[in-house]
Design a protein around this motif. Structure first.
Motif, PDB file in Angstrom:
ATOM      1  N   ASN A 402       1.349  -1.417   0.315  1.00 18.05           N
ATOM      2  CA  ASN A 402      -0.362   0.049   0.101  1.00 18.05           C
ATOM      3  C   ASN A 402       0.863   1.117  -0.102  1.00 18.05           C
ATOM      4  O   ASN A 402       1.731   1.008   1.078  1.00 18.05           O
ATOM      5  N   TYR A 403       0.255   2.059  -1.056  1.00 18.98           N
ATOM      6  CA  TYR A 403       1.326   3.148  -1.069  1.00 18.98           C
ATOM      7  C   TYR A 403      -0.089   4.629  -1.405  1.00 18.98           C
ATOM      8  O   TYR A 403      -0.316   4.420  -1.458  1.00 18.98           O
ATOM      9  N   ASP A 404       1.075   5.432   0.015  1.00 17.48           N
ATOM     10  CA  ASP A 404       0.314   7.281  -0.562  1.00 17.48           C
ATOM     11  C   ASP A 404       1.184   8.094  -0.387  1.00 17.48           C
ATOM     12  O   ASP A 404       2.324   8.107   0.574  1.00 17.48           O
ATOM     13  N   LEU A 405       1.045   8.613  -1.844  1.00 15.71           N
ATOM     14  CA  LEU A 405       2.413   9.903  -1.732  1.00 15.71           C
ATOM     15  C   LEU A 405       1.119  11.519  -2.257  1.00 15.71           C
ATOM     16  O   LEU A 405       0.029  11.781  -3.186  1.00 15.71           O
ATOM     17  N   SER A 406       1.827  12.340  -1.524  1.00 18.99           N
ATOM     18  CA  SER A 406       1.275  13.295  -1.457  1.00 18.99           C
ATOM     19  C   SER A 406       1.452  14.612  -1.323  1.00 18.99           C
ATOM     20  O   SER A 406       2.972  14.942  -0.793  1.00 18.99           O
ATOM     21  N   VAL A 407       1.553  15.581  -1.794  1.00 18.55           N
ATOM     22  CA  VAL A 407       1.424  17.629  -1.131  1.00 18.55           C
ATOM     23  C   VAL A 407       0.822  17.775  -0.778  1.00 18.55           C
ATOM     24  O   VAL A 407      -0.560  17.749  -1.071  1.00 18.55           O
ATOM     25  N   VAL A 408       0.755  19.003   0.384  1.00 15.61           N
ATOM     26  CA  VAL A 408      -0.039  19.834   0.691  1.00 15.61           C
ATOM     27  C   VAL A 408       0.341  20.601   1.003  1.00 15.61           C
ATOM     28  O   VAL A 408       1.430  21.444   1.707  1.00 15.61           O
ATOM     29  N   GLY A 437      -1.043  46.286  10.004  1.00 12.09           N
ATOM     30  CA  GLY A 437       0.243  45.394   9.332  1.00 12.09           C
ATOM     31  C   GLY A 437      -0.195  43.929   9.654  1.00 12.09           C
ATOM     32  O   GLY A 437      -1.279  44.003   9.802  1.00 12.09           O
ATOM     33  N   SER A 438       0.849  43.003   9.233  1.00 20.17           N
ATOM     34  CA  SER A 438      -0.176  42.238   9.471  1.00 20.17           C
ATOM     35  C   SER A 438       0.935  40.668   9.447  1.00 20.17           C
ATOM     36  O   SER A 438       2.241  40.317   9.413  1.00 20.17           O
ATOM     37  N   LEU A 439       0.270  39.650   9.469  1.00 23.41           N
ATOM     38  CA  LEU A 439       1.131  38.626  10.184  1.00 23.41           C
ATOM     39  C   LEU A 439       0.980  37.275   8.724  1.00 23.41           C
ATOM     40  O   LEU A 439      -0.641  37.155   8.404  1.00 23.41           O
ATOM     41  N   ARG A 440       1.356  36.563   8.589  1.00 27.44           N
ATOM     42  CA  ARG A 440       1.566  35.028   7.345  1.00 27.44           C
ATOM     43  C   ARG A 440       2.377  34.152   7.829  1.00 27.44           C
ATOM     44  O   ARG A 440       3.853  34.245   8.122  1.00 27.44           O
ATOM     45  N   PHE A 441       1.895  33.075   7.262  1.00 31.70           N
ATOM     46  CA  PHE A 441       2.801  31.476   7.472  1.00 31.70           C
ATOM     47  C   PHE A 441       2.031  30.691   6.672  1.00 31.70           C
ATOM     48  O   PHE A 441       1.091  31.080   5.878  1.00 31.70           O
ATOM     49  N   GLY A 442       3.056  29.702   5.635  1.00 33.96           N
ATOM     50  CA  GLY A 442       3.196  28.862   4.871  1.00 33.96           C
ATOM     51  C   GLY A 442       3.726  28.312   4.842  1.00 33.96           C
ATOM     52  O   GLY A 442       4.614  27.831   6.148  1.00 33.96           O
ATOM     53  N   GLN A 443       3.174  26.817   4.347  1.00 30.68           N
ATOM     54  CA  GLN A 443       3.445  25.165   5.165  1.00 30.68           C
ATOM     55  C   GLN A 443       3.586  24.840   3.926  1.00 30.68           C
ATOM     56  O   GLN A 443       1.861  24.588   3.514  1.00 30.68           O
ATOM     57  N   THR A 444       4.395  24.494   3.714  1.00 33.41           N
ATOM     58  CA  THR A 444       4.707  22.965   2.347  1.00 33.41           C
ATOM     59  C   THR A 444       4.897  21.510   2.335  1.00 33.41           C
ATOM     60  O   THR A 444       6.028  21.848   3.314  1.00 33.41           O
ATOM     61  N   THR A 445       4.056  20.147   2.691  1.00 28.03           N
ATOM     62  CA  THR A 445       4.425  19.485   3.070  1.00 28.03           C
ATOM     63  C   THR A 445       3.943  18.499   2.308  1.00 28.03           C
ATOM     64  O   THR A 445       3.426  18.339   1.386  1.00 28.03           O
ATOM     65  N   ALA A 446       5.267  17.541   1.850  1.00 28.74           N
ATOM     66  CA  ALA A 446       5.032  16.512   0.827  1.00 28.74           C
ATOM     67  C   ALA A 446       5.658  14.711   1.572  1.00 28.74           C
ATOM     68  O   ALA A 446       6.364  14.803   2.602  1.00 28.74           O
ATOM     69  N   ASN A 447       4.431  13.964   1.437  1.00 28.31           N
ATOM     70  CA  ASN A 447       4.790  12.329   2.201  1.00 28.31           C
ATOM     71  C   ASN A 447       4.571  11.388   1.260  1.00 28.31           C
ATOM     72  O   ASN A 447       4.310  11.272   0.553  1.00 28.31           O
ATOM     73  N   LEU A 448       5.356  10.504   1.913  1.00 27.79           N
ATOM     74  CA  LEU A 448       5.419   9.151   0.864  1.00 27.79           C
ATOM     75  C   LEU A 448       5.226   8.063   2.099  1.00 27.79           C
ATOM     76  O   LEU A 448       5.899   7.967   2.579  1.00 27.79           O
ATOM     77  N   TYR A 470       9.044  15.546   4.031  1.00 26.09           N
ATOM     78  CA  TYR A 470       9.864  16.500   3.458  1.00 26.09           C
ATOM     79  C   TYR A 470       8.453  18.402   3.954  1.00 26.09           C
ATOM     80  O   TYR A 470       7.666  18.228   3.486  1.00 26.09           O
ATOM     81  N   ARG A 471       8.807  18.982   4.861  1.00 26.11           N
ATOM     82  CA  ARG A 471       8.493  20.312   5.165  1.00 26.11           C
ATOM     83  C   ARG A 471       8.642  21.677   4.810  1.00 26.11           C
ATOM     84  O   ARG A 471      10.009  21.824   5.562  1.00 26.11           O
ATOM     85  N   ASN A 472       8.562  22.425   4.394  1.00 26.04           N
ATOM     86  CA  ASN A 472       8.620  23.743   4.234  1.00 26.04           C
ATOM     87  C   ASN A 472       8.156  24.764   4.671  1.00 26.04           C
ATOM     88  O   ASN A 472       6.397  24.910   4.841  1.00 26.04           O
ATOM     89  N   GLU A 473       8.565  25.812   5.887  1.00 30.62           N
ATOM     90  CA  GLU A 473       7.862  27.009   6.666  1.00 30.62           C
ATOM     91  C   GLU A 473       8.227  27.970   6.116  1.00 30.62           C
ATOM     92  O   GLU A 473       9.185  28.735   5.806  1.00 30.62           O
ATOM     93  N   ASN A 474       7.515  28.852   5.682  1.00 32.93           N
ATOM     94  CA  ASN A 474       7.403  30.083   5.717  1.00 32.93           C
ATOM     95  C   ASN A 474       7.154  31.535   6.428  1.00 32.93           C
ATOM     96  O   ASN A 474       5.396  31.361   7.285  1.00 32.93           O
TER      97      ASN A 474
END
Length: 864
Positions: A402-408, A437-448, A470-474
């Motif tokens: 069973n496999y699951d490959l995703s990007v969020v 002013g403002s606050l901003r947050f972003g997140q990209t996550t890739a999973n296998l 793999y996760r990247n945050e800003n």
């Protein structure tokens, strides 16, 4: 701005028209139909949280998991997810603070008494991004940036699985207290709901008051119990204050359609328009400057209800998509996405006409002249936008692999505005409305994720799961209008800079910081025998900003007699310092006793923080262990009891405002001559949380009385601080003071008890729930001025009637008996001075059930 109400009403109308040709229900692979879910016992449900096996049920889990069905989420007067979970989950706490800046719009929730950011939130098993907002005011969860569960509407939810156990070795950072996994709707069929409710309440121990009592000299009579200052005795009619406010309209719809022979598409919309509530009491303090030594005549006629203390005014629009398509018998393409926009309007503290923060220096720099003649109530507005999107493919390859490959991807933006205010230092040249002013947050996550069950001759096989992430945050801070933060020409006269109530972010506060992490995990699980289940997990994770960490978990379940089982787990965990905690920065200028003080909240790597001895933040590290038992020998009855111990080392907290001669001298030695105080985040304390939870469910056998389900739960936990850090440059300096320590260890109820009854017979249905919240401590300036809020019962009732096959009406009340927390103390009580805020802010923001009183509602639901 788009009229979202019109858009949603239009969509409901379209769906209603479509009901003339209803879609025939079809099964979605791996999902049971609504009727099947209604018949199945909760303990027989397949779970996807805490295990990567594909056949594990709640009853077989070696760790405690609560499963909450979608019907429980939608059969409620509240239409925001956090409040509903507060009713249903014993270890879940959702206080509803007010006058806490952005926290009024994004209120954090907690699990097992830990911090909001120590619970991991998943959607469809994928990590959800956090809010950009950092909670910095005096609420529960101070110093945390957490996931905003209220961006997920109840009508979009199929079920929620709450894993009450450490799971960092399985899912990574944040899963110290547990995991909340929200599964989105897949089932076919269409549903539309209209809910309207409002608070109809009488404020306990808060009198309806008018103007001051007038003495024989024609002047207001002072309150001898005030302790200090000009505080007047007010007239009253002997009646407690009644309120009819907080009207909330919620329009929601869900469309579920088949896509091909094995696919699904579910589209959910929710629009919520909530008016503010106000639970303030009359303000007896002097409002105007004296005139010739006597009170201003307006003192006798002003409406004393000048504050607004309660829920913010909010307008929410949310759209959710959840879809999948069968590419082949062994592969499915899936996607889910969400969009949420929220406008909020929350009040700060009222500035009286005689308040130094209401001084018009343009009129006079020598005598006091108010800018707003009758004072003003500044408003903080929030412009919030939250977006998420996920895509992936899952299935099987080879010999049942069973496999699951995703990007969020997820992003959250919180824009601050200030209205009905001004910048004192600019006088008459000031704006009254600001972009802060403002606050901003972003997140990209890739999973296998890959899983296979091997037949090794051991039990029913060994499930082997492994994968990578793999996760990247800003994180970004964007500066506001010039006048929102700047000092004008009158700053030399002692006028504070920046917009009153919320000074804007300065260009010097702007940041744009990113990091990434890479992880790999291995999970083994097997039923060695019919009686014994073993689970092992390990995870390696490497962060670009602080290095790597390794965590592991072992769990087991042993059922020596059918229906009686023992279970337990031991694990290590971690929580990475958030980018908000590492890089949040803001500056405000306060006038303290005639002296301007620059108070800085600075990143740990800033020169100011380094001069004071800050260290780079390290991850919080936990050791969790639990032991429990389950009982299910009687048909329909399930009881679980679990004890847990959570040791957390290097918890991240924000320091006190560090000031004083030693701080000033150290800063000046390092060249900071214009800074006299600062605060920043540190790995400041170690804590230990111990507790136990008992949960029971009973489905009463059919005896001609309809379907009856009973639930009960009890949670008890206690946190203590086992060690505290000291800055190396300033030994003995208090980093985390008494009040903040007590807020962390006593600011939430140590006990919570709930009962529930659900009954359905024919066209009628009835739900009753009651919660008893334990004591909460309000920390004072010293032990003598601490106050304990007593236990509080809150009961909710709902009656439903399905008048037609597809049409249902419901009426109900949350907090039907109009229960309030204890009123906070004020003035002189038993020789102690509790200050004057309690006169007009009668209830504590620590109250775990809020302080709005009875909410009465009606709902119309249409299935089509």
């Amino acid at each position: 701005m788009i009229d979202y109400r019109f858009a949603l009403l239009s969509s409901v109308a379209v769906l209603a028209a479509a009901s003339a040709q209803p879609v025939l229900a079809q099964d979605v692979p791996g999902e049971s139909t609504a009727s099947e879910q209604g018949e199945a016992t909760p303990q027989a449900q397949i779970i996807v949280t805490g295990t990567r096996r594909t056949d594990r049920t709640v009853a077989e889990s070696p760790v405690p998991i609560d499963v909450i069905g979608g019907d429980q989420m939608t059969e409620n007067g509240y239409t925001d997810t956090n409040r509903i979970l507060n009713q249903l989950v014993p270890s879940f706490n959702f206080p509803q603070p007010s006058i806490t800046d952005g926290t009024d719009a994004v209120r954090p929730a907690t699990l097992r008494g830990l911090a909001p950011d120590q619970t991991l939130v998943l959607v469809n098993g994928k990590r959800r991004h956090t809010s950009a907002l950092l909670n910095l005011n005096g609420s529960v969860g101070r110093g945390s940036a957490a996931v905003d569960l209220n961006t997920i509407p109840p009508i979009a939810i199929e079920r929620i699985e709450v894993l009450r156990d450490g799971a960092s070795s399985q899912y990574g950072s944040d899963a110290i207290a547990g995991v909340i996994n929200i599964q989105l709707r897949k089932r076919e069929g269409n549903k539309a709901q209209v809910t309207y409710g409002k608070y109809i309440t009488t404020m306990d121990d808060v009198l309806q008051q008018g103007g001051p009592v007038i003495g024989p000299n024609g002047q207001p009579v002072l309150d001898a119990n005030a302790g200090a200052g000009d505080v007047y005795q007010l007239t009253d009619n002997g009646q407690e204050r009644k309120r009819r406010d907080g009207g909330t309209l919620t329009l929601a719809t869900s469309l579920g359609l088949p896509v091909g022979p094995g696919g699904y598409l579910n589209f959910a919309l929710q629009y919520q328009d909530r008016n503010p509530t106000n639970r303030s009491a009359a303000d007896p303090r002097r409002q105007y400057p004296f005139v010739g030594g006597l009170v201003d005549p307006r003192e006798l006629t002003i409406d004393r209800y000048t504050h607004r203390y309660g829920d913010a005014k909010t307008t929410d629009f949310t759209a959710f998509l959840n879809a999948g398509y069968e590419l082949s018998p062994s592969a499915e393409l899936y996607t889910f996405a969400s969009y949420n926009v929220r406008d909020s309007d929350a009040a700060g503290f009222y500035r009286r006409a005689n308040d130094a923060r209401n001084r018009d220096f343009s009129a006079s720099t020598t005598t006091f002249v108010p800018y707003y003649a009758d004072g003003f109530l500044p408003i903080i507005t929030g412009d919030i936008e939250d977006i998420a999107a996920a895509a992936g493919v899952r299935g099987q390859f080879g010999d049942e692999w069973n496999y699951d490959l995703s990007v969020v991807y997820g992003t959250n933006r919180f824009g601050f505005g200030v209205e009905n205010s001004f910048n004192v230092s600019f006088g008459q040249q000031s704006q009254r409305k600001f972009d802060a002013g403002s606050l901003r947050f972003g997140q990209t996550t890739a999973n296998l994720d890959i899983q296979k069950t091997f037949d090794l001759g051991i039990g029913n096989g060994v499930s082997v799961a492994f994968g990578t992430e793999y996760r990247n945050e800003n994180f970004r801070i964007v500066a506001g209008d010039f006048q929102s933060y700047a000092g004008g020409p009158f700053i030399a006269n002692g006028a504070p800079a920046g917009a009153q109530v919320f000074p804007g972010f300065r260009p010097a506060n702007e940041v744009d910081e990113s990091r990434n992490s890479k992880a790999a995990y291995l999970e083994l699980e097997t039923d060695l025998t019919d009686a014994l289940t073993i689970q092992l997990a390990g995870r390696y994770e490497d962060f670009s900003d602080f290095g790597d960490t390794v965590n592991g978990k072992a769990a087991a379940r042993f059922e020596p007699i059918d229906g009686i089982a023992l279970r337990g787990s031991i694990s290590t965990g971690f929580r990475a310092p958030s980018l908000q905690q590492q890089y949040y920065a803001t500056t405000s200028t306060n006038n303290v006793n005639g002296t301007l003080i620059e108070i800085l909240t600075v990143p740990v790597n800033s020169p100011v923080a380094v001069a004071l001895g800050s260290q780079p933040l390290q991850p919080e590290k936990s050791t969790n262990w639990s032991a429990g038992a389950t009982f299910s020998m009687i048909p329909g009855l399930n009881i679980t009891a679990d004890y847990y111990n959570i040791d957390i080392k290097d918890r991240i907290v924000v320091t006190e405002i560090l000031q004083g001669p030693a701080v000033l001298a150290l800063l000046q030695q390092n060249g900071f001559n214009n800074v006299s105080s600062a605060r920043f985040f540190v790995n400041g304390i170690d804590t230990r949380t111990r507790g136990y939870e008992i949960v029971g469910t009973y489905r009463v056998p059919e005896m001609g009385l309809g379907n009856i389900s009973l639930t009960a739960g009890f949670s008890h936990n206690k946190t203590k601080i086992t060690d505290a850090a000291v800055l190396p440059t300033l030994p003995g300096l208090t980093l985390f003071g008494r009040q903040e320590s007590l807020r962390l260890i006593r600011g939430q109820p140590r006990t919570k008890l709930n009962f529930g009854l659900d009954w359905d017979s024919g066209i009628f249905g009835f739900t009753a729930r009651t919660n008893r919240f334990g004591e909460v401590l309000i920390p004072g300036a010293d032990e003598a001025r601490d106050q304990t809020l007593g236990k509080q019962w809150v009961t909710d009732l709902e009656l439903r009637a399905k008048v037609m096959e597809r049409l249902e009406f419901a009426v109900g009340a949350n907090n039907v008996f109009d229960s309030y927390p204890d009123r906070v103390r004020y003035g002189l009580v038993d020789g102690q001075n509790y200050g004057q805020n309690g006169y007009f802010i009668p209830f504590s923001q620590f109250s775990p059930s809020g302080f709005n009183g009875r909410f009465v509602y009606g709902r119309v639901s249409l299935d089509f």
